[in-house]
Design a protein around this motif. Structure first.
Motif, PDB file in Angstrom:
ATOM      1  N   VAL A  12      40.308  37.573  42.573  1.00  0.00           N
ATOM      2  CA  VAL A  12      39.361  38.039  41.564  1.00  0.00           C
ATOM      3  C   VAL A  12      39.345  39.566  41.573  1.00  0.00           C
ATOM      4  O   VAL A  12      38.889  40.191  42.540  1.00  0.00           O
ATOM      5  N   LYS A  21      32.383  41.786  40.313  1.00  0.00           N
ATOM      6  CA  LYS A  21      33.317  40.939  41.058  1.00  0.00           C
ATOM      7  C   LYS A  21      32.605  40.075  42.099  1.00  0.00           C
ATOM      8  O   LYS A  21      32.893  38.882  42.225  1.00  0.00           O
ATOM      9  N   THR A  25      32.618  36.102  41.924  1.00  0.00           N
ATOM     10  CA  THR A  25      33.317  35.396  42.991  1.00  0.00           C
ATOM     11  C   THR A  25      32.372  34.465  43.728  1.00  0.00           C
ATOM     12  O   THR A  25      32.712  33.312  44.029  1.00  0.00           O
ATOM     13  N   VAL A  41      36.656  32.080  51.276  1.00  0.00           N
ATOM     14  CA  VAL A  41      36.673  33.345  50.547  1.00  0.00           C
ATOM     15  C   VAL A  41      37.067  34.474  51.489  1.00  0.00           C
ATOM     16  O   VAL A  41      36.658  34.506  52.656  1.00  0.00           O
ATOM     17  N   LYS A  43      37.750  38.962  51.461  1.00  0.00           N
ATOM     18  CA  LYS A  43      37.471  40.210  50.750  1.00  0.00           C
ATOM     19  C   LYS A  43      38.629  41.173  50.987  1.00  0.00           C
ATOM     20  O   LYS A  43      39.069  41.363  52.126  1.00  0.00           O
ATOM     21  N   LEU A  54      29.110  36.500  49.959  1.00  0.00           N
ATOM     22  CA  LEU A  54      30.157  35.493  49.772  1.00  0.00           C
ATOM     23  C   LEU A  54      30.075  34.405  50.833  1.00  0.00           C
ATOM     24  O   LEU A  54      30.386  33.242  50.557  1.00  0.00           O
ATOM     25  N   LEU A  90      39.539  31.879  47.463  1.00  0.00           N
ATOM     26  CA  LEU A  90      39.230  33.001  46.574  1.00  0.00           C
ATOM     27  C   LEU A  90      39.346  34.299  47.382  1.00  0.00           C
ATOM     28  O   LEU A  90      38.908  34.356  48.532  1.00  0.00           O
ATOM     29  N   GLU A  92      38.291  38.239  46.866  1.00  0.00           N
ATOM     30  CA  GLU A  92      37.657  39.241  46.000  1.00  0.00           C
ATOM     31  C   GLU A  92      38.303  40.595  46.216  1.00  0.00           C
ATOM     32  O   GLU A  92      38.445  41.065  47.349  1.00  0.00           O
TER      33      GLU A  92
END
Length: 442
Positions: A12, A21, A25, A41, A43, A54, A90, A92
């Motif tokens: 993302v 973001k 996210t 997730v 970063k 997150l 994911l 970010e």
């Protein structure tokens, strides 16, 4: 030798900071978690505040991925491990997609992560298409999953943006502006997750907004290869398996609203080396536990001056610990706490622990930012710096950090007094396991 593992994944990213973001996210993570999926997730780059949000959204700790600070092989290993038990990964981004060296786009290309471009479309019409076109074509080798329009004004605005999206770029949806979904911020970024009383309600509302916008489809699977099969050049940083261990060593770690900036991966590293972690709260008035070493991480000591000043017992304990020649590592906020005095932006000052001569004050402007490495006698430790305080210390530094780009002004000072090491730098311990272990070893 383990085989590649496939898992739906997306990176993302956005054209710049402040595009939403973290909120988006977190919303995607919470939506898919609510559907019963296991979401992991990460970063991009150094950050402590976004990962707190997150983590609450996904239910799992969030570590950094960065080609310089963490290393390509370690990033690859983290993604491969996550893919083995996750239904969605994911990542970010930070700043703009192509900002920095290495950039988020470099990370996406290195691991084949499809970029989910998020564009703040407030006050924008067909120009949205031009921005998306640039994001999609600037690096032809970068995989693009599609685009999300954020902070739109109405359903009609969203349809206009969809129609302006270039051919061949998938339009995932348009999320309407809703300030109730965002997380408040302060001088170092977002407010810490534990300080936002209604954070869970905000995350649920954000997940609902994602559903209403139709941004719910899983991205395409990505095959994540284990490091041994990746064909990449090995990291120059020594492997954790070669580091001397900390078996049975008791490490006291300050952890509360004033000292909360710790990477989960750093804690995991210390535990993996056999250390026993004992947490204590300076703000709550805790004394120092019976420990062999102390770690004072960064955070917001400037927001808790009176409570820290009042904890005279802890100050005495730290002085005795230091006088006995036992290790202390103080990073950023922890470094400020070891000075004689710390002042807030209004000039209100309070006495701190006083193990280092000097004082510091919170300034209006950013005083330090960027990826740096500390050239310690134990070895080089990589990390980052990000602070709004200016410190004046009455001793000469042991060394100055070097910047990742290798140019520009002098990096942060590193102070050493016996086994006490203090600096503004936030270190990523696995960047040099042997050096990190040596900082804490008795």
């Amino acid at each position: 030798m383990s085989a590649p593992v496939s898992c739906p994944a997306a990176f993302v990213a956005a054209p710049a900071s402040g595009q939403g973001k973290t909120t988006v996210t977190a919303a995607i993570a919470r939506y898919h978690r609510n559907q019963g999926r296991r979401v992991r997730v990460f970063k991009t780059g150094p950050d402590f505040l976004d990962p707190m949000i997150l983590e609450q959204a996904s239910g799992h700790p969030v570590d950094p991925l960065h080609l310089w600070m963490v290393g390509e092989a370690a990033c690859r290993a983290k993604l491969h491990a996550a893919a083995q038990d996750a239904d969605l990964i994911l990542v970010e981004g930070s700043m703009g997609l192509f900002d920095g060296d290495p950039s988020g786009a470099d990370l996406a290309v290195a691991f084949g992560l499809p970029v989910l471009a998020l564009v703040d479309a407030g006050g924008m019409a067909q120009t949205f298409g031009a921005i998306v076109h640039g994001l999609a074509t600037w690096r032809p080798e970068m995989p693009l999953a599609g685009v999300i329009a954020n902070r739109t004004g109405s359903p009609g605005h969203g349809r206009m943006l969809r129609d302006a999206t270039p051919d061949g770029v998938h339009f995932f949806g348009a999320i309407q502006r809703n300030e109730a979904l965002s997380v408040p911020d302060r001088h170092l970024g977002l407010v810490q997750a534990g300080e936002v009383a209604d954070l869970d309600a905000r995350l649920e509302a954000a997940a609902q907004a994602i559903a209403e916008a139709g941004v719910t489809e899983l991205p395409a699977p990505v095959a994540f290869a284990p490091e041994a099969d990746a064909g990449a050049e090995p990291d120059s940083q020594p492997g954790a398996e070669r580091a001397p261990r900390l078996d049975g060593l008791r490490i006291g770690i300050a952890r509360d609203a004033a000292f909360a900036f710790t990477y989960p991966g750093n804690l995991e590293f210390l535990r993996a080396q056999g250390a026993r972690l004992e947490f204590f709260s300076p703000v709550a008035g805790d004394r120092l536990p019976e420990v062999d070493a102390v770690w004072l991480p960064g955070g917001y000591p400037e927001l808790h001056l009176e409570a820290l000043a009042a904890n005279t017992g802890l100050k005495a304990d730290l002085a005795a610990h230091h006088g006995a020649g036992r290790p202390i590592l103080a990073e950023c906020g922890g470094f400020l706490y070891l000075l004689e005095e710390l002042a807030d932006r209004d000039g209100h000052a309070a006495p701190m622990a006083g193990l280092l001569p000097g004082h510091a004050r919170l300034e209006d402007k950013l005083q330090g930012l960027g990826l740096q490495a500390a050239p310690l006698s134990e070895g080089e430790l990589r990390g980052h710096t990000f602070h709004h305080t200016r410190a004046e210390v009455g001793v000469e530094p042991l060394a100055h950090c070097t910047r990742a780009r290798g140019a520009g002004s002098t990096g942060e000072a590193v102070y050493r007094d016996g086994r006490l090491t203090a600096t503004y730098l936030h270190a990523w311990f696995p960047s040099n396991p042997e050096a990190a272990v040596a900082l804490f070893a008795s």
